[in-house]
Design an enzyme around this catalytic site. Sequence first.
Site, PDB file in Angstrom:
ATOM      1  N   GLY A 121     -17.444   0.980  -1.571  1.00 26.82           N
ATOM      2  CA  GLY A 121     -17.281   1.398  -2.959  1.00 26.82           C
ATOM      3  C   GLY A 121     -17.665   0.380  -3.997  1.00 26.82           C
ATOM      4  O   GLY A 121     -17.921   0.721  -5.146  1.00 26.82           O
ATOM      5  N   GLY A 122     -17.671  -0.899  -3.606  1.00 27.48           N
ATOM      6  CA  GLY A 122     -18.016  -1.942  -4.557  1.00 27.48           C
ATOM      7  C   GLY A 122     -17.074  -1.965  -5.751  1.00 27.48           C
ATOM      8  O   GLY A 122     -15.872  -1.810  -5.615  1.00 27.48           O
ATOM      9  N   TYR A 165       0.856  -1.176   0.000  1.00 27.63           N
ATOM     10  CA  TYR A 165       0.000   0.000   0.000  1.00 27.63           C
ATOM     11  C   TYR A 165       0.900   1.237   0.000  1.00 27.63           C
ATOM     12  O   TYR A 165       1.265   1.768   1.046  1.00 27.63           O
ATOM     13  CB  TYR A 165      -0.885   0.029   1.247  1.00 27.63           C
ATOM     14  N   PHE A 225     -13.804  -3.293   0.271  1.00 25.97           N
ATOM     15  CA  PHE A 225     -14.622  -2.559  -0.699  1.00 25.97           C
ATOM     16  C   PHE A 225     -16.108  -2.691  -0.384  1.00 25.97           C
ATOM     17  O   PHE A 225     -16.949  -2.729  -1.285  1.00 25.97           O
ATOM     18  CB  PHE A 225     -14.357  -3.026  -2.132  1.00 25.97           C
TER      19      PHE A 225
END
Length: 301
Positions: A220-221, A69, A217
């Site tokens: 946000g999907g 990240y 997620f």
Amino acid sequence: MTSETITADTSGTWKLGDLPVHRLGFGAMRLTGNVALHRGTPSDRTRSVAVLRKAVELGVNHIDTAAFYFSALRSANELINTALAPYPDDLVIVTKVGPFRDYSGEWATSARPDQLRGQVEENLRQLGRDHLDVVNLRRMGQDSIAEHFGALAELREAGLVRHLGVSEIEPRHLDEALAIAPVVCVQNRYGLGKPDPAGDALVRICGERGIAFVPYFAVGGEAAMRGTAETHDDELLAVARAHDASPAQVRLAWTLHQGQHVLAIPGTGNPDHLAENVAAGAIRFTDEELTRLNALHTRAG
């Protein structure tokens, strides 16, 4: 809802092995920039550090991160180290290994089993720790995870890792891992949105086995990696209005309603959004509201 007055303990508690965590945690990927990983603009360092410190102030004691990240100027692990070390005694930091990004930020060949120790040690160095609380093996499409998970089990025996989890798996991979060492969590993409029978089944299997299911997620999907919001169904908006909440808060709350073993790790680089995310753990749906939201998740189209 008054987000600033709500803390993460309202979401309840679950144990990752012997480590108790509030069910509403924090995902560190968004700390590095306005879009995930190397895309977009690098974050403001001072603001990212402030977000982490505010998360702990709001009772968050479960942070999900990874050495991969990072953006052009920011590393999530380094930010966590700067903001929170010396770490609170109750803080659980969960990392993941398997994927690999080169120094330019581009994805490269995922780690072989014999390279996982190096990835674990890189997380240790960046976080400034002598052991990792939980390490997830992120499956990178391989048919079997036994050799990779076995390598992590050896690091657990050596004391570098306390607990193990798996990510991006199918039930058969969970069986493979459990035959080698205990698994405390499963981290897969999952959320209120398109029908996901496989995801629903894995949530159920984890619940039956007492294993935490930690979806990523969840807010946000499919759009999460692009940093854009999903469109929202009228039913979801109606439930949000009833609770004076945002659609994102309803999505998080729905996730937590899928079982006491289901956790949430929403990420943000915005202090106000952080408080809203934490406050979602206090939302309690009526049976009728939950039925309406479940219908959105299961219906086709």
